[in-house]
Design a protein around this motif. Structure first.
Motif, PDB file in Angstrom:
ATOM      1  N   SER A 133       0.850  -1.188   0.000  1.00 42.36           N
ATOM      2  CA  SER A 133       0.000   0.000   0.000  1.00 42.36           C
ATOM      3  C   SER A 133       0.884   1.236   0.000  1.00 42.36           C
ATOM      4  N   GLY A 134       0.288   2.374  -0.335  1.00 44.01           N
ATOM      5  CA  GLY A 134       1.038   3.619  -0.291  1.00 44.01           C
ATOM      6  C   GLY A 134       1.527   3.919   1.118  1.00 44.01           C
ATOM      7  N   THR A 135       0.692   3.608   2.127  1.00 45.70           N
ATOM      8  CA  THR A 135       1.090   3.820   3.515  1.00 45.70           C
ATOM      9  C   THR A 135       2.330   3.005   3.856  1.00 45.70           C
ATOM     10  N   ALA A 136       2.358   1.742   3.405  1.00 44.52           N
ATOM     11  CA  ALA A 136       3.509   0.878   3.679  1.00 44.52           C
ATOM     12  C   ALA A 136       4.771   1.392   2.987  1.00 44.52           C
ATOM     13  N   VAL A 137       4.627   1.854   1.767  1.00 48.64           N
ATOM     14  CA  VAL A 137       5.791   2.376   1.042  1.00 48.64           C
ATOM     15  C   VAL A 137       6.337   3.616   1.746  1.00 48.64           C
ATOM     16  N   ARG A 138       5.445   4.503   2.142  1.00 49.03           N
ATOM     17  CA  ARG A 138       5.905   5.717   2.817  1.00 49.03           C
ATOM     18  C   ARG A 138       6.588   5.393   4.145  1.00 49.03           C
ATOM     19  N   ALA A 139       6.093   4.374   4.839  1.00 54.05           N
ATOM     20  CA  ALA A 139       6.660   4.005   6.133  1.00 54.05           C
ATOM     21  C   ALA A 139       8.025   3.339   5.989  1.00 54.05           C
ATOM     22  N   ASP A 140       8.206   2.545   4.928  1.00 55.52           N
ATOM     23  CA  ASP A 140       9.457   1.796   4.770  1.00 55.52           C
ATOM     24  C   ASP A 140       9.694   1.478   3.297  1.00 55.52           C
ATOM     25  N   PRO A 141      10.228   2.437   2.535  1.00 59.12           N
ATOM     26  CA  PRO A 141      10.465   2.187   1.109  1.00 59.12           C
ATOM     27  C   PRO A 141      11.377   0.999   0.849  1.00 59.12           C
ATOM     28  N   VAL A 142      12.359   0.768   1.725  1.00 54.23           N
ATOM     29  CA  VAL A 142      13.295  -0.340   1.512  1.00 54.23           C
ATOM     30  C   VAL A 142      12.552  -1.673   1.516  1.00 54.23           C
ATOM     31  N   ALA A 143      11.657  -1.859   2.483  1.00 48.77           N
ATOM     32  CA  ALA A 143      10.905  -3.113   2.575  1.00 48.77           C
ATOM     33  C   ALA A 143       9.979  -3.312   1.380  1.00 48.77           C
ATOM     34  N   CYS A 144       9.599  -2.221   0.721  1.00 49.22           N
ATOM     35  CA  CYS A 144       8.659  -2.282  -0.406  1.00 49.22           C
ATOM     36  C   CYS A 144       9.343  -2.084  -1.750  1.00 49.22           C
ATOM     37  N   TRP A 145      10.665  -2.108  -1.776  1.00 48.97           N
ATOM     38  CA  TRP A 145      11.424  -1.748  -2.983  1.00 48.97           C
ATOM     39  C   TRP A 145      11.012  -2.566  -4.197  1.00 48.97           C
ATOM     40  N   GLU A 146      10.731  -3.846  -4.005  1.00 48.22           N
ATOM     41  CA  GLU A 146      10.394  -4.713  -5.138  1.00 48.22           C
ATOM     42  C   GLU A 146       9.058  -4.338  -5.779  1.00 48.22           C
ATOM     43  N   TYR A 147       8.253  -3.553  -5.078  1.00 52.19           N
ATOM     44  CA  TYR A 147       6.956  -3.157  -5.609  1.00 52.19           C
ATOM     45  C   TYR A 147       7.001  -1.815  -6.347  1.00 52.19           C
ATOM     46  N   LEU A 148       8.181  -1.232  -6.473  1.00 54.09           N
ATOM     47  CA  LEU A 148       8.311   0.087  -7.089  1.00 54.09           C
ATOM     48  C   LEU A 148       8.886  -0.028  -8.490  1.00 54.09           C
ATOM     49  N   GLU A 149       8.398   0.810  -9.395  1.00 52.19           N
ATOM     50  CA  GLU A 149       8.901   0.833 -10.764  1.00 52.19           C
ATOM     51  C   GLU A 149      10.109   1.777 -10.862  1.00 52.19           C
ATOM     52  N   ALA A 150      10.791   1.705 -12.007  1.00 57.11           N
ATOM     53  CA  ALA A 150      12.067   2.386 -12.195  1.00 57.11           C
ATOM     54  C   ALA A 150      12.052   3.878 -11.858  1.00 57.11           C
ATOM     55  N   PRO A 151      11.111   4.676 -12.357  1.00 53.35           N
ATOM     56  CA  PRO A 151      11.191   6.109 -12.061  1.00 53.35           C
ATOM     57  C   PRO A 151      10.995   6.443 -10.590  1.00 53.35           C
ATOM     58  N   VAL A 152      10.226   5.623  -9.884  1.00 53.70           N
ATOM     59  CA  VAL A 152      10.025   5.853  -8.458  1.00 53.70           C
ATOM     60  C   VAL A 152      11.278   5.457  -7.690  1.00 53.70           C
ATOM     61  N   ARG A 153      11.881   4.338  -8.060  1.00 54.80           N
ATOM     62  CA  ARG A 153      13.143   3.949  -7.425  1.00 54.80           C
ATOM     63  C   ARG A 153      14.200   5.033  -7.626  1.00 54.80           C
ATOM     64  N   ALA A 154      14.261   5.574  -8.836  1.00 54.69           N
ATOM     65  CA  ALA A 154      15.257   6.610  -9.111  1.00 54.69           C
ATOM     66  C   ALA A 154      15.052   7.826  -8.218  1.00 54.69           C
ATOM     67  N   ALA A 155      13.794   8.165  -7.957  1.00 48.78           N
ATOM     68  CA  ALA A 155      13.500   9.321  -7.124  1.00 48.78           C
ATOM     69  C   ALA A 155      13.821   9.069  -5.653  1.00 48.78           C
ATOM     70  N   LEU A 156      13.693   7.830  -5.215  1.00 51.48           N
ATOM     71  CA  LEU A 156      13.890   7.512  -3.803  1.00 51.48           C
ATOM     72  C   LEU A 156      15.301   7.049  -3.468  1.00 51.48           C
ATOM     73  N   THR A 157      16.070   6.636  -4.458  1.00 49.86           N
ATOM     74  CA  THR A 157      17.415   6.129  -4.200  1.00 49.86           C
ATOM     75  C   THR A 157      18.285   7.173  -3.519  1.00 49.86           C
ATOM     76  N   ARG A 158      18.978   6.748  -2.475  1.00 47.10           N
ATOM     77  CA  ARG A 158      19.950   7.607  -1.811  1.00 47.10           C
ATOM     78  C   ARG A 158      21.266   7.520  -2.579  1.00 47.10           C
ATOM     79  N   ARG A 159      21.708   8.666  -3.090  1.00 47.05           N
ATOM     80  CA  ARG A 159      22.851   8.709  -3.993  1.00 47.05           C
ATOM     81  C   ARG A 159      24.075   9.255  -3.263  1.00 47.05           C
ATOM     82  N   VAL A 160      25.128   8.461  -3.266  1.00 50.05           N
ATOM     83  CA  VAL A 160      26.352   8.792  -2.547  1.00 50.05           C
ATOM     84  C   VAL A 160      27.480   8.971  -3.558  1.00 50.05           C
TER      85      VAL A 160
END
Length: 362
Positions: A133-160
């Protein structure tokens, strides 16, 4: 959905805050059952993901649907007819055409369909197909990573970003960090490292010169100011590509910001074009490799040992001036790696800080 019924104009409505696999299953199911489909993205002003971003993501993921957006700051109350009327005014303004079927996974689907004068089609209301759910993704994106598509992953990825003067171990550190996180397994096994495009560009320039002058060396290569925006832009493109297909953390062997310092190193002046590219970056942490304690190695594309102290100081000055979150790596490699891992873990531990959507009145 019953008996293979097919509709003319279908509608899917949601916040998509952020969009996930359950949303996409809903949209794709609706698209299969309709001649044409409109997806209405509704965002409240208090939410931290811009409406424009959500619309862009949904358009990329569902190019065969019409995706439109609307700001909806009306409180949520499924039992108040006046509130429903206020929402419908917004919905109708965004989707003025008649709707034949409304597709939802929510209990309010029947009332939404009634108000549109359309059939209500319920799709996977128990979330059995995609338990997210959107609530679950907002609470823990890492745990929900497999449910996210490429552009959303790109926006959420922590870039070092790992950056530094010549021969200070930036590539070694970036690769070591990527390997460290890959070894954690699970979603982290996809951790990527973006190579330094400037090095590839330099190799190409040297090869082109040697094709004309077989005895030419690195000292004979000439850089021009116009080279650096090209390098910075390609570096940014490679970073974006990797972020779309990696884990929640991405390691970058330099970035467009670092390229602005390299422009100063070679050209003696700032590069507005390169700086503009750097300003559009989405990086979160910069790890600066100190030149002290690292022997200079001439690999055939280096000639700036005497400039390393200046470059380290310049990186520090500009990182601070531009407000970039910076950690300096010193000492032997093992110490540097431990410092870097601690800094990255601290960044990840801070989470993603989505603001709450408007609460539902009950």
């Amino acid at each position: 959905m019953t008996g293979g019924t097919r509709y003319g104009h279908g509608l899917v409505l949601g916040k998509f805050y952020p969009p996930h696999a359950g949303h996409h299953h809903l949209v794709r199911t609706a698209r299969e059952q309709c001649e044409r489909l409109t997806v209405l993205v509704c965002a409240a002003s208090v939410e931290s993901v811009p409406l424009a971003d959500r619309v862009a993501w949904m358009r990329e993921i569902h190019p065969d649907a019409l995706v439109v957006g609307a700001v909806d700051d009306v409180p949520v109350d499924l039992h108040d007819p006046d509130v429903w009327d206020a929402h419908m005014k917004i919905f109708r303004a965004a989707v003025p055409e008649p709707v034949d079927a409304v597709f939802t996974s929510e209990p309010y689907g029947e009332e939404l369909g009634r108000r549109f004068g359309a059939a209500s089609v319920l799709v996977d209301p128990d979330r059995t197909r995609h338990p997210v759910s959107g609530t679950a993704v907002r609470a823990d994106p890492v745990a929900c990573w497999e449910y996210l598509e490429a552009p959303v992953r790109a926006a959420l990825t922590r870039r070092v970003v790992v950056l530094g003067a010549e021969s200070t171990g930036t590539t070694t550190m970036a690769l070591a960090l990527a390997d460290h996180y890959r070894r954690r397994g699970g979603v982290w096994a996809r951790t990527r490292c973006v190579p330094e495009y400037g090095r590839e560009y330099s190799e190409i320039k040297l090869a082109e010169l040697r094709a004309e002058r077989p005895g030419a060396g690195w000292s004979d290569v000439t850089f021009h100011s116009a080279d650096f925006p090209v390098i910075a832009l390609r570096q940014a493109e490679l970073e974006e590509e990797a972020a779309r297909d990696g884990s929640p953390v991405l390691f970058c062997d330099t970035d467009a910001f670092a390229t602005t310092i390299w422009h100063e190193r070679y050209m003696g002046t700032a590069s507005p074009g390169t700086g503009e590219i750097a300003a559009r970056g989405r990086q979160h942490l910069w790890l600066l490799t100190d030149h002290r304690g690292v022997d200079f190695e001439d690999d055939g594309l280096r000639d700036g040992e005497h400039l390393r102290p200046w470059m380290t100081a310049r990186f520090l000055t500009q990182l601070a001036h531009t407000g970039r979150r910076t950690v300096v790596l010193t000492g032997p490699h093992e110490e540097r790696l431990a410092t870097a891992v601690a800094a990255v873990d601290a960044l990840l531990a801070e989470g993603w800080h989505f603001t709450d959507p408007l609460p539902e009145r009950r």
